[in-house]
Design an enzyme around this catalytic site. Sequence first.
Site, PDB file in Angstrom:
ATOM      1  N   SER A   1       0.832  -1.201   0.000  1.00  0.00           N
ATOM      2  CA  SER A   1       0.000   0.000   0.000  1.00  0.00           C
ATOM      3  C   SER A   1       0.873   1.260   0.000  1.00  0.00           C
ATOM      4  CB  SER A   1      -0.918   0.009   1.224  1.00  0.00           C
ATOM      5  OG  SER A   1      -1.801  -1.096   1.217  1.00  0.00           O
TER       6      SER A   1
ATOM      7  N   VAL B   1      -5.305  -1.783  -2.258  1.00  0.00           N
ATOM      8  CA  VAL B   1      -4.454  -1.367  -1.149  1.00  0.00           C
ATOM      9  C   VAL B   1      -5.337  -0.743  -0.071  1.00  0.00           C
ATOM     10  CG1 VAL B   1      -2.442  -1.021  -2.631  1.00  0.00           C
ATOM     11  CG2 VAL B   1      -3.978   0.903  -2.187  1.00  0.00           C
ATOM     12  N   LYS B   2      -4.818  -0.720   1.139  1.00  0.00           N
ATOM     13  CA  LYS B   2      -5.615  -0.288   2.299  1.00  0.00           C
ATOM     14  C   LYS B   2      -5.157   1.115   2.694  1.00  0.00           C
ATOM     15  CE  LYS B   2      -7.302  -2.346   6.654  1.00  0.00           C
ATOM     16  NZ  LYS B   2      -8.665  -2.697   6.208  1.00  0.00           N
ATOM     17  N   THR B   3      -5.863   2.120   2.217  1.00  0.00           N
ATOM     18  CA  THR B   3      -5.454   3.504   2.419  1.00  0.00           C
ATOM     19  C   THR B   3      -6.526   4.270   3.187  1.00  0.00           C
ATOM     20  OG1 THR B   3      -6.353   4.110   0.253  1.00  0.00           O
ATOM     21  CG2 THR B   3      -4.051   3.500   0.342  1.00  0.00           C
TER      22      THR B   3
ATOM     23  N   TYR C   1     -11.504   5.230   3.068  1.00  0.00           N
ATOM     24  CA  TYR C   1     -12.487   4.742   4.024  1.00  0.00           C
ATOM     25  C   TYR C   1     -13.606   5.736   4.301  1.00  0.00           C
ATOM     26  CZ  TYR C   1     -10.741   0.130   4.867  1.00  0.00           C
ATOM     27  OH  TYR C   1     -10.434  -1.192   4.701  1.00  0.00           O
TER      28      TYR C   1
END
Length: 309
Positions: free
Chosen positions: A66, A160-162, A166
């Site tokens: 990420s 990817v975890k951004t 969110y």
Amino acid sequence: MSFDEMDVDTIWKNGEFLDWEDATTHVLTHALHYGSGVFEGVRCYDTEKGPAVFRWEEHLDRLFDSAKMYDMDIEHSREEITEATLELLDRQDLESCYIRPIAYYGYDTLGVSPKDCPTDLVLAAWPWGAYLGEEALEDGVDVMVSSWRKHASSQVPTNVKTTGLYVNSMLAGEEARRNGYVEAIVLNKEGNVAEGPGENIFMVNDGEIYTTGPAQSILEGITRDTVITLAEERGYEVHDEAVISRGQLYTADELFFTGSAAEVTPIRSVDDTEIGAGTRGPVTEELQSAFFDLVERRTDDHDEWFTYL
């Protein structure tokens, strides 16, 4: 439970352990204004073999992947981050907890480009029970299909975890809760099922298992991968690149969420339509039991997935 009610007192930031209340950042931090951070959510379980972090290496892989997508240079090595995380848990006597690594562009300039900003790295951990409620693990949750759509991977990366992305999850989840539901299901731009705000979704029909894949704009969850593995080991046919229409949700035999926070949570209704018998289905129950047997180490399977304190 708020942080003030928890018995936690230490956070690791940029190579040093700080008192909880001293782990602060400037109001003009780049990530606060532009969502330029990457993070993970990881579980540590109090197992029969002692406290163990579940699938830590895979979470680190995704954290660094990420960061690469955002041209973010994490200056600390995987080994240093692992050592700091285990010490953080030990310092706070945490045996069963949630771990939050987060890297973000910090304080220096406030143009959209973060090129002059440092990368801050923070590790925090705290006790956290069932994400959607203890009763949800057995009784299931009532959900609604959100009016908000999941962004497409052609717009922003979905693999990817951004942090900034969110906002989409928050809008969907809060819409559901305002309307009396526990959680939401989010459709992609084509109108097919993507995932939950913080969970992947599985559907069971005629004894076969279906879950949406990356082409549906999902984040490929590590718990998702775990459940797919457990299901295949038990002989289930798993379709892990499924296209699921909204209508298929209502006629499914079973539905359930997976996620590091949600673990394996049954869905008992969608938009007030009962799913199956309106209770946790037999396949969901089998996979949920297999998951908790695994993470609590009542079985010796997949010991390579655990980092012991």
